[in-house]
Scaffold this motif. Sequence first.
Motif, PDB file in Angstrom:
ATOM      1  N   PHE A   6      60.946 -11.437 184.325  1.00 45.57           N
ATOM      2  CA  PHE A   6      60.775 -10.121 184.928  1.00 45.57           C
ATOM      3  C   PHE A   6      61.745  -9.917 186.092  1.00 45.57           C
ATOM      4  O   PHE A   6      61.557  -9.040 186.916  1.00 45.57           O
ATOM      5  N   LYS A   7      62.785 -10.755 186.129  1.00 39.82           N
ATOM      6  CA  LYS A   7      63.848 -10.600 187.125  1.00 39.82           C
ATOM      7  C   LYS A   7      65.034  -9.928 186.435  1.00 39.82           C
ATOM      8  O   LYS A   7      65.549 -10.438 185.440  1.00 39.82           O
ATOM      9  N   TYR A   8      65.438  -8.787 186.969  1.00 40.66           N
ATOM     10  CA  TYR A   8      66.450  -7.973 186.299  1.00 40.66           C
ATOM     11  C   TYR A   8      67.631  -7.702 187.222  1.00 40.66           C
ATOM     12  O   TYR A   8      67.486  -7.591 188.446  1.00 40.66           O
ATOM     13  N   THR A  51      67.879   1.634 191.171  1.00 38.12           N
ATOM     14  CA  THR A  51      69.147   1.210 191.764  1.00 38.12           C
ATOM     15  C   THR A  51      68.908   0.255 192.920  1.00 38.12           C
ATOM     16  O   THR A  51      69.584  -0.767 193.070  1.00 38.12           O
ATOM     17  N   GLU A  52      67.944   0.584 193.751  1.00 33.33           N
ATOM     18  CA  GLU A  52      67.617  -0.265 194.906  1.00 33.33           C
ATOM     19  C   GLU A  52      67.086  -1.625 194.475  1.00 33.33           C
ATOM     20  O   GLU A  52      67.298  -2.630 195.161  1.00 33.33           O
ATOM     21  N   LEU A  53      66.423  -1.675 193.317  1.00 31.08           N
ATOM     22  CA  LEU A  53      65.793  -2.920 192.878  1.00 31.08           C
ATOM     23  C   LEU A  53      66.715  -3.809 192.052  1.00 31.08           C
ATOM     24  O   LEU A  53      66.668  -5.034 192.182  1.00 31.08           O
ATOM     25  N   VAL A  54      67.523  -3.210 191.158  1.00 33.03           N
ATOM     26  CA  VAL A  54      68.351  -4.041 190.270  1.00 33.03           C
ATOM     27  C   VAL A  54      69.838  -3.964 190.580  1.00 33.03           C
ATOM     28  O   VAL A  54      70.609  -4.824 190.155  1.00 33.03           O
ATOM     29  N   GLY A  55      70.255  -2.913 191.264  1.00 33.62           N
ATOM     30  CA  GLY A  55      71.647  -2.810 191.691  1.00 33.62           C
ATOM     31  C   GLY A  55      72.561  -2.098 190.728  1.00 33.62           C
ATOM     32  O   GLY A  55      73.219  -1.121 191.093  1.00 33.62           O
ATOM     33  N   VAL A 219      59.271  -5.154 188.311  1.00 33.70           N
ATOM     34  CA  VAL A 219      60.705  -5.415 188.444  1.00 33.70           C
ATOM     35  C   VAL A 219      60.971  -6.254 189.687  1.00 33.70           C
ATOM     36  O   VAL A 219      60.730  -5.804 190.812  1.00 33.70           O
ATOM     37  N   ASN A 220      61.412  -7.469 189.486  1.00 32.49           N
ATOM     38  CA  ASN A 220      61.809  -8.327 190.604  1.00 32.49           C
ATOM     39  C   ASN A 220      60.718  -8.440 191.669  1.00 32.49           C
ATOM     40  O   ASN A 220      60.982  -8.365 192.869  1.00 32.49           O
ATOM     41  N   GLY A 221      59.491  -8.616 191.186  1.00 29.31           N
ATOM     42  CA  GLY A 221      58.363  -8.808 192.095  1.00 29.31           C
ATOM     43  C   GLY A 221      57.750  -7.534 192.628  1.00 29.31           C
ATOM     44  O   GLY A 221      56.802  -7.577 193.421  1.00 29.31           O
ATOM     45  N   ILE A 222      58.260  -6.392 192.199  1.00 26.40           N
ATOM     46  CA  ILE A 222      57.794  -5.096 192.712  1.00 26.40           C
ATOM     47  C   ILE A 222      57.205  -4.273 191.576  1.00 26.40           C
ATOM     48  O   ILE A 222      57.776  -4.189 190.488  1.00 26.40           O
ATOM     49  N   ILE A 223      56.052  -3.660 191.837  1.00 28.98           N
ATOM     50  CA  ILE A 223      55.401  -2.790 190.858  1.00 28.98           C
ATOM     51  C   ILE A 223      55.813  -1.345 191.129  1.00 28.98           C
ATOM     52  O   ILE A 223      55.671  -0.846 192.251  1.00 28.98           O
ATOM     53  N   ILE A 224      56.333  -0.684 190.108  1.00 31.18           N
ATOM     54  CA  ILE A 224      56.589   0.758 190.169  1.00 31.18           C
ATOM     55  C   ILE A 224      55.465   1.424 189.387  1.00 31.18           C
ATOM     56  O   ILE A 224      55.278   1.156 188.200  1.00 31.18           O
TER      57      ILE A 224
END
Length: 272
Positions: A6-8, A51-55, A219-224
């Motif tokens: 789940f790391k993107y 964008t802020e989460l995966v770049g 996504v990367n430890g964060i729930i949207i």
Amino acid sequence: MAADLFKYTKAIVCGIPDSLVAEALRMDEGGEPVDLERARQQHEDYIQVLTELVGEIHIIPADEQFPDCVFVEDPVVVCGDTALVTSPGHKSRRGETVAMKEAVTKLGLSVVEMTEPGRMDGGDVLFTGREFFVGQSARTNEEGLKQLAASFPSYPVTGVKVTGGLHLKSVMSMVAPDNIAIGTSPAAVDAKEAIKRDGHFKYSFLSVPDNFGANCLFVNGIIIHVSKDAYPKSCEVFDKFSCPGVSEKIAVNMSELNKVDGCLTCSCVLIN
């Protein structure tokens, strides 16, 4: 570890065509019309969060020939370095695979293309990090499931009958490693029981009062998750949810795309 999957680092999205308003597929034909300007603003906000989460964000231009093209989840299933380009269940959407194949090829993924008589919408595919559950719906058939299993042989694949709603992920999604957010509708209850009975691993379930609310992204430890404005009771459930590996929660309002059966997972393809 399942959590590592789940790391993107990248995401694919697509613009919203003008044609979505009048021509997008929807289960409720007499439903409230989409406000195109508001839908695009909400979509921009969604892309900004990603964008802020995966770049790295890859944007497929909107194509007026395909009113549903914003829902990029359906024409492809990506896991690791493999992309299975599907054959969407509704014929009006099958042309979307051309742009999607080009996008995943440019990103260097190993591309597999579904062949006849396979049918699959990516919205029917729930990857838990350990195994796949595939909704057997009006859009996804048994042959599609078999081709997915052949494309990702390292993971067990289990069919789940979709007894209501459009897709399997219309009622559930991964909220954290080994944790599934799930609605409370009869279709959600049926799917939950099937996963508990037929799955190869054990999961915890987070009960969410709205089916749309049960669709979230991890996504990367964060729930949207859904916003308070659109689904206040579901948002409250996420506010109270706590789990190892979850560092933050972000609410995003996609209420306009909800009107044409779009959920948070529908509008992006996440790539490790």
